[in-house]
Design a protein around this motif. Structure first.
Motif, PDB file in Angstrom:
ATOM      1  N   PRO A 175       0.794  -1.230   0.000  1.00  0.00           N
ATOM      2  CA  PRO A 175       0.000   0.000   0.000  1.00  0.00           C
ATOM      3  C   PRO A 175       0.825   1.277   0.000  1.00  0.00           C
ATOM      4  O   PRO A 175       0.439   2.267  -0.620  1.00  0.00           O
ATOM      5  CB  PRO A 175      -0.829  -0.129   1.285  1.00  0.00           C
ATOM      6  N   ALA A 176       1.965   1.280   0.691  1.00  0.00           N
ATOM      7  CA  ALA A 176       2.749   2.510   0.805  1.00  0.00           C
ATOM      8  C   ALA A 176       3.236   3.020  -0.535  1.00  0.00           C
ATOM      9  O   ALA A 176       3.485   4.214  -0.698  1.00  0.00           O
ATOM     10  CB  ALA A 176       3.945   2.265   1.732  1.00  0.00           C
ATOM     11  N   TYR A 177       3.378   2.129  -1.527  1.00  0.00           N
ATOM     12  CA  TYR A 177       3.948   2.510  -2.810  1.00  0.00           C
ATOM     13  C   TYR A 177       2.992   2.250  -3.971  1.00  0.00           C
ATOM     14  O   TYR A 177       3.369   2.408  -5.130  1.00  0.00           O
ATOM     15  CB  TYR A 177       5.267   1.755  -3.033  1.00  0.00           C
ATOM     16  N   ALA A 178       1.757   1.876  -3.664  1.00  0.00           N
ATOM     17  CA  ALA A 178       0.770   1.581  -4.698  1.00  0.00           C
ATOM     18  C   ALA A 178       0.062   2.861  -5.135  1.00  0.00           C
ATOM     19  O   ALA A 178      -0.238   3.734  -4.322  1.00  0.00           O
ATOM     20  CB  ALA A 178      -0.245   0.559  -4.195  1.00  0.00           C
ATOM     21  N   SER A 179      -0.214   2.960  -6.420  1.00  0.00           N
ATOM     22  CA  SER A 179      -0.895   4.137  -6.961  1.00  0.00           C
ATOM     23  C   SER A 179      -2.380   4.102  -6.612  1.00  0.00           C
ATOM     24  O   SER A 179      -2.945   3.040  -6.331  1.00  0.00           O
ATOM     25  CB  SER A 179      -0.723   4.167  -8.484  1.00  0.00           C
ATOM     26  N   PRO A 180      -3.047   5.256  -6.620  1.00  0.00           N
ATOM     27  CA  PRO A 180      -4.456   5.285  -6.215  1.00  0.00           C
ATOM     28  C   PRO A 180      -5.350   4.415  -7.069  1.00  0.00           C
ATOM     29  O   PRO A 180      -6.318   3.836  -6.569  1.00  0.00           O
ATOM     30  CB  PRO A 180      -4.838   6.770  -6.315  1.00  0.00           C
ATOM     31  N   GLU A 181      -5.051   4.288  -8.370  1.00  0.00           N
ATOM     32  CA  GLU A 181      -5.932   3.486  -9.218  1.00  0.00           C
ATOM     33  C   GLU A 181      -5.890   1.999  -8.859  1.00  0.00           C
ATOM     34  O   GLU A 181      -6.829   1.255  -9.154  1.00  0.00           O
ATOM     35  CB  GLU A 181      -5.588   3.680 -10.703  1.00  0.00           C
ATOM     36  N   MET A 182      -4.796   1.556  -8.194  1.00  0.00           N
ATOM     37  CA  MET A 182      -4.730   0.160  -7.788  1.00  0.00           C
ATOM     38  C   MET A 182      -5.792  -0.165  -6.739  1.00  0.00           C
ATOM     39  O   MET A 182      -6.255  -1.291  -6.640  1.00  0.00           O
ATOM     40  CB  MET A 182      -3.341  -0.166  -7.243  1.00  0.00           C
ATOM     41  N   PHE A 183      -6.173   0.831  -5.958  1.00  0.00           N
ATOM     42  CA  PHE A 183      -7.200   0.620  -4.939  1.00  0.00           C
ATOM     43  C   PHE A 183      -8.596   0.646  -5.543  1.00  0.00           C
ATOM     44  O   PHE A 183      -9.564   0.313  -4.865  1.00  0.00           O
ATOM     45  CB  PHE A 183      -7.091   1.689  -3.849  1.00  0.00           C
ATOM     46  N   ARG A 184      -8.689   1.049  -6.817  1.00  0.00           N
ATOM     47  CA  ARG A 184      -9.974   1.038  -7.526  1.00  0.00           C
ATOM     48  C   ARG A 184     -10.083  -0.176  -8.444  1.00  0.00           C
ATOM     49  O   ARG A 184     -10.968  -0.228  -9.286  1.00  0.00           O
ATOM     50  CB  ARG A 184     -10.125   2.321  -8.344  1.00  0.00           C
ATOM     51  N   TYR A 185      -9.154  -1.109  -8.300  1.00  0.00           N
ATOM     52  CA  TYR A 185      -9.137  -2.321  -9.130  1.00  0.00           C
ATOM     53  C   TYR A 185      -8.968  -1.996 -10.605  1.00  0.00           C
ATOM     54  O   TYR A 185      -9.462  -2.726 -11.474  1.00  0.00           O
ATOM     55  CB  TYR A 185     -10.405  -3.156  -8.929  1.00  0.00           C
ATOM     56  N   ALA A 186      -8.286  -0.886 -10.916  1.00  0.00           N
ATOM     57  CA  ALA A 186      -8.038  -0.544 -12.316  1.00  0.00           C
ATOM     58  C   ALA A 186      -7.055  -1.548 -12.916  1.00  0.00           C
ATOM     59  O   ALA A 186      -6.222  -2.115 -12.210  1.00  0.00           O
ATOM     60  CB  ALA A 186      -7.473   0.871 -12.416  1.00  0.00           C
TER      61      ALA A 186
END
Length: 358
Positions: A175-186
């Motif tokens: 999570p610390a290095y993941a982009s915001p779209e990864m949390f939207r299942y893009a």
């Protein structure tokens, strides 16, 4: 796939396995490759791949990772396979430390971070030009070779994280290095790798990830909330470098630089310091467009009006491994998608030749 943490496995050709690190996703062992008498690292997945389809996908992605390992700043991959009870493994070059260890005790200077960034961005540019994503760039996956060079690790198992269960995807990403779209299942894209590298370079200089308030890891829910907060400056880091890293961590993935643009911008920095400029990370040109198998192909090629003229990328990048037009083709918009907006971060970008003339 079944999650069963293996005991010390039996891997053909390896002896003397001892645990180097254990995690929720895999276990890394130190071993001796008997045929050539060298120490190696072997990473064994904790999950079993029980279906033939999962096993074929792992071996396919391992072959893709093997092509990446030819880059001078990517960990060499020597072999891959399955243990007798279905755990996939990768046999890799052994490194003694990581930048995650380094940043805890001695954060990098801006010049050191630039040097690391140029080399790892070039490795990502090479991968993206071949249609391969990393998906888990972070300090722990930047290892230090015995020659002191930064080495990008975990191409194979990170790509294997392409699973259909979104909950597993969130478990695998950092999570610390993941982009915001990864949390939207893009869908994964090269822009997410760029975000992760910029977040990593920020952390290497600050000693902790962007927007981290304390030493307690935030939850996934709170991580989504902090994307709306500004990214603090790092004391002693030039504003121009901070501006570049913020551009790479833009919440809108369409306006981030490509890996090629990030690499070239970092390479062109002149901090007016006494430290040496980084050496060119790779002089291995792409002689022709790589042949992609169907499983590795990205979206359709760019339309003519979307292509970037050769002059846009001939400043520095034409001598390196990645090719910006190929990188853009991998992340190109489809006909139903908005066109990628041109990335801007500074009013003026000087070429290496112009800087040398000063």
């Amino acid at each position: 796939m079944t999650d069963v943490r293996p005991t010390v496995p039996t891997v053909p050709g390896l002896t003397g396995l001892s645990v180097l690190a254990r995690g929720g996703y895999a276990t890394v062992y130190r071993a001796v490759q008997e045929s050539v008498g060298r120490d190696v690292a072997v990473k064994v997945e904790n999950r079993r791949l029980e279906s033939e389809g999962d096993q074929h996908r792992f071996l396919r992605e391992a072959r893709a990772a093997g092509r990446m390992s030819g880059h001078p700043n990517v960990i060499d991959l020597f072999d891959a396979g399955m243990t007798a009870n279905g755990h996939p493994y990768l046999i890799m070059e052994l490194c003694e430390g990581s930048y995650a260890d380094r940043m805890k005790t001695n954060p990098l200077s801006p010049v050191e971070a630039r040097d690391v960034g140029v080399k790892i961005a070039d490795a990502l540019a090479d991968a993206h030009a071949l249609g391969v994503l990393h998906r888990d760039v972070k300090p722990a996956n930047l290892l230090i070779s015995r020659f002191g060079e930064p080495q990008l690790a975990d191409f194979g198992l990170a790509v294997l994280a392409e699973v259909r269960d979104h909950s597993i995807t969130l478990d695998v990403l950092t999570p610390a290095y993941a982009s915001p779209e990864m949390f939207r299942y893009a869908p994964p894209s090269p822009a997410a790798d760029v975000y992760a590298l910029c977040a990593t370079l920020y952390a290497l200089m600050r000693g902790r990830p962007p927007r981290w308030r304390d030493d307690v890891n935030p939850s996934l829910v709170s991580m989504v909330d902090v994307f709306g907060e500004p990214i603090p400056d790092v004391p002693g880091v030039p504003p121009e470098l901070m501006g570049l890293l913020r551009a790479g961590m833009a919440n809108d993935e369409m306006v981030r630089p490509t890996a090629v643009e990030l690499r070239d911008a970092l390479y062109a920095f002149d901090f007016n310091l006494s430290g040496p400029r980084p050496t060119a990370p790779s002089r291995r040109p792409v002689f022709s467009t790589p042949v992609r198998r169907p499983s590795e192909s990205g979206p359709a090629p760019l339309h003519a009006e979307d292509r970037v003229s050769a002059g846009d990328t001939a400043e520095v990048g034409d001598e390196f491994a990645g090719n910006d037009e190929q990188t853009r083709a991998y992340s190109a918009p489809t006909a139903a998608s908005p066109r990628r907006r041109r990335w801007r971060w500074l009013p003026e970008r000087r070429t290496v030749a112009e800087r040398s003339a000063d």
